[in-house]
Motif scaffolding. Structure first.
Motif, PDB file in Angstrom:
ATOM      1  N   GLY A   1       0.305 -19.342  -1.528  1.00 40.62           N
ATOM      2  CA  GLY A   1       0.943 -18.521  -0.549  1.00 40.62           C
ATOM      3  C   GLY A   1       0.751 -16.814  -0.905  1.00 40.62           C
ATOM      4  N   LEU A   2       0.648 -16.842  -2.136  1.00 40.61           N
ATOM      5  CA  LEU A   2       0.484 -15.088  -2.371  1.00 40.61           C
ATOM      6  C   LEU A   2      -0.741 -14.587  -2.091  1.00 40.61           C
ATOM      7  N   LEU A   3      -0.823 -13.368  -1.980  1.00 41.42           N
ATOM      8  CA  LEU A   3      -1.899 -12.427  -1.713  1.00 41.42           C
ATOM      9  C   LEU A   3      -2.459 -11.967  -2.833  1.00 41.42           C
ATOM     10  N   GLY A   4      -3.683 -11.607  -2.687  1.00 36.58           N
ATOM     11  CA  GLY A   4      -4.403 -11.205  -4.024  1.00 36.58           C
ATOM     12  C   GLY A   4      -5.570 -10.004  -3.493  1.00 36.58           C
ATOM     13  N   LEU A   5      -5.452  -9.016  -4.008  1.00 36.43           N
ATOM     14  CA  LEU A   5      -6.169  -7.912  -3.521  1.00 36.43           C
ATOM     15  C   LEU A   5      -7.395  -7.838  -4.591  1.00 36.43           C
ATOM     16  N   ILE A   6      -8.510  -7.808  -3.826  1.00 43.66           N
ATOM     17  CA  ILE A   6      -9.713  -7.480  -4.748  1.00 43.66           C
ATOM     18  C   ILE A   6     -10.515  -6.392  -4.244  1.00 43.66           C
ATOM     19  N   ASP A   7     -11.622  -6.153  -5.317  1.00 47.14           N
ATOM     20  CA  ASP A   7     -12.557  -5.166  -5.104  1.00 47.14           C
ATOM     21  C   ASP A   7     -12.068  -3.780  -4.762  1.00 47.14           C
ATOM     22  N   TYR A   8     -11.690  -3.166  -6.023  1.00 49.08           N
ATOM     23  CA  TYR A   8     -11.129  -1.862  -6.179  1.00 49.08           C
ATOM     24  C   TYR A   8     -12.228  -0.717  -6.017  1.00 49.08           C
ATOM     25  N   GLY A   9     -13.255  -0.925  -5.481  1.00 49.94           N
ATOM     26  CA  GLY A   9     -14.228   0.243  -5.672  1.00 49.94           C
ATOM     27  C   GLY A   9     -13.915   1.380  -4.775  1.00 49.94           C
ATOM     28  N   GLN A  10     -13.044   1.093  -3.850  1.00 50.88           N
ATOM     29  CA  GLN A  10     -12.501   2.307  -3.095  1.00 50.88           C
ATOM     30  C   GLN A  10     -11.234   2.632  -3.290  1.00 50.88           C
ATOM     31  N   THR A  11     -11.042   2.889  -4.718  1.00 52.16           N
ATOM     32  CA  THR A  11      -9.638   3.178  -5.173  1.00 52.16           C
ATOM     33  C   THR A  11      -9.626   4.872  -5.203  1.00 52.16           C
ATOM     34  N   ARG A  12      -8.278   5.139  -4.922  1.00 47.18           N
ATOM     35  CA  ARG A  12      -8.164   6.790  -4.708  1.00 47.18           C
ATOM     36  C   ARG A  12      -6.866   7.179  -5.480  1.00 47.18           C
ATOM     37  N   ARG A  13      -6.854   8.194  -5.855  1.00 49.24           N
ATOM     38  CA  ARG A  13      -5.788   8.641  -7.006  1.00 49.24           C
ATOM     39  C   ARG A  13      -5.175   9.962  -6.036  1.00 49.24           C
TER      40      ARG A  13
ATOM     41  N   TYR B   1      -4.342   4.054  -5.106  1.00 49.67           N
ATOM     42  CA  TYR B   1      -4.179   2.949  -4.168  1.00 49.67           C
ATOM     43  C   TYR B   1      -5.454   2.381  -3.702  1.00 49.67           C
ATOM     44  N   ASN B   2      -5.589   1.153  -3.311  1.00 48.66           N
ATOM     45  CA  ASN B   2      -6.812   0.393  -2.788  1.00 48.66           C
ATOM     46  C   ASN B   2      -6.909   0.777  -1.220  1.00 48.66           C
ATOM     47  N   GLY B   3      -8.022   1.707  -1.141  1.00 49.66           N
ATOM     48  CA  GLY B   3      -8.167   2.179   0.337  1.00 49.66           C
ATOM     49  C   GLY B   3      -9.107   1.121   1.101  1.00 49.66           C
ATOM     50  N   ASP B   4      -9.408   0.152   0.691  1.00 54.88           N
ATOM     51  CA  ASP B   4     -10.283  -0.652   1.512  1.00 54.88           C
ATOM     52  C   ASP B   4      -9.647  -2.095   1.765  1.00 54.88           C
ATOM     53  N   CYS B   5      -8.444  -2.156   2.325  1.00 53.94           N
ATOM     54  CA  CYS B   5      -7.800  -3.389   2.557  1.00 53.94           C
ATOM     55  C   CYS B   5      -8.294  -4.137   3.871  1.00 53.94           C
TER      56      CYS B   5
ATOM     57  N   THR C   1       0.795  -1.212   0.016  1.00 57.61           N
ATOM     58  CA  THR C   1      -0.080   0.078   0.132  1.00 57.61           C
ATOM     59  C   THR C   1       1.000   1.333  -0.213  1.00 57.61           C
ATOM     60  N   GLY C   2       1.981   1.121   0.870  1.00 57.17           N
ATOM     61  CA  GLY C   2       3.047   2.160   0.662  1.00 57.17           C
ATOM     62  C   GLY C   2       3.287   2.686  -0.563  1.00 57.17           C
ATOM     63  N   HIS C   3       3.967   1.399  -1.409  1.00 58.27           N
ATOM     64  CA  HIS C   3       4.209   1.742  -2.723  1.00 58.27           C
ATOM     65  C   HIS C   3       3.288   2.211  -3.679  1.00 58.27           C
TER      66      HIS C   3
END
Length: 244
Positions: A76-88, A61-65, A51-53
């Motif tokens: 073992g990998l992580l996946g981020l889903i639901d980018y409805g709360q993305t911010r620029r 960034y995805n603001g709803d983690c 998220t920092g990156h």
């Protein structure tokens, strides 16, 4: 008699075995829980890093983690889903936020430096109280541990206290959702009995964002040696990827 004595000894052995087994099961569960907690903390650290990156380098960034938006895959990998709360974040806002986070993430933050960075970001308070502005910065982008030390049960009550001392007249819009993201990660840390300081996790990304802007003299102001061009590259961890 001998039969009764044998029966008694067998029962004692059975009970002792049961007790040993119970202790073993409790110990095993404690070990498993500890292992799960350690693994979860490692994953949380990885999410903070990613998220920092996103915030300081990608500007989006995805603001709803929250846990419902994080997948742990079979490999073992992580996946981020639901980018409805993305911010620029604009270039200006990224650099302004980077200066705040860089200052907050120091082992011993300087209140004046933090307050100056907050003003440059666009924060305005009624009395322009350096200490209160710096405490607001920490609450927004780092940790609410100071409020807990002062006896406030929730961050909201601590924020009310700060506003009673020197009310904030203007909070820049881009800061609000970054602060929300910081609070979200701190909440996840609390579930794992871990005190999260988001600025400590994000500081390396903030410093590189300033360095990549070509203003190496600002790194001296942060108490660091300027980073040479060949060291300004940042590697995204191969352990995480996103689903847009």
């Amino acid at each position: 008699d001998e039969e009764s004595s044998l029966f008694f000894r067998v029962n004692v052995i059975i009970e002792e075995s049961r007790a040993d087994n119970t202790r073993y099961q409790k110990g095993l569960k404690a070990f498993q829980l500890l292992s799960m907690t350690r693994d979860a903390r490692n994953k949380l650290s990885l999410l903070l890093d990613a998220t920092g990156h996103q915030i300081f380098h990608d500007g989006i960034y995805n603001g709803d983690c929250h846990p419902g938006n994080i997948l742990v895959l079979d490999d073992g990998l992580l996946g981020l889903i639901d980018y409805g709360q993305t911010r620029r974040l604009s270039h200006h806002d990224r650099l302004a936020l980077a200066r705040v986070v860089s200052s907050l993430g120091k082992r011993l933050p300087d209140a004046q430096e933090v307050a100056d960075a907050m003003r440059k970001f666009g924060f305005r308070s009624r009395d322009d109280n350096v200490e209160i502005i710096a405490k607001n910065a920490s609450l927004y982008f780092n940790s609410d541990i100071e409020g807990k030390r002062m006896g406030f049960a929730t961050p909201q009550k601590y924020l009310q206290y700060l506003n009673s001392k020197d009310p904030m007249l203007h909070v820049p819009d881009p800061a609000v959702f970054v602060a929300r993201t910081s609070f979200l990660f701190r909440g996840l840390g609390a579930l794992l009995q871990q005190q999260i300081h988001t600025s400590s996790h994000w500081r390396k990304h903030a410093i590189l964002a300033v360095a990549k802007n070509g203003k190496a003299h600002q790194l001296y102001n942060l108490g660091l040696t300027p980073i040479s061009n060949d060291k300004q590259k940042i590697l995204v961890s191969s352990q995480i990827f996103s689903f847009p």
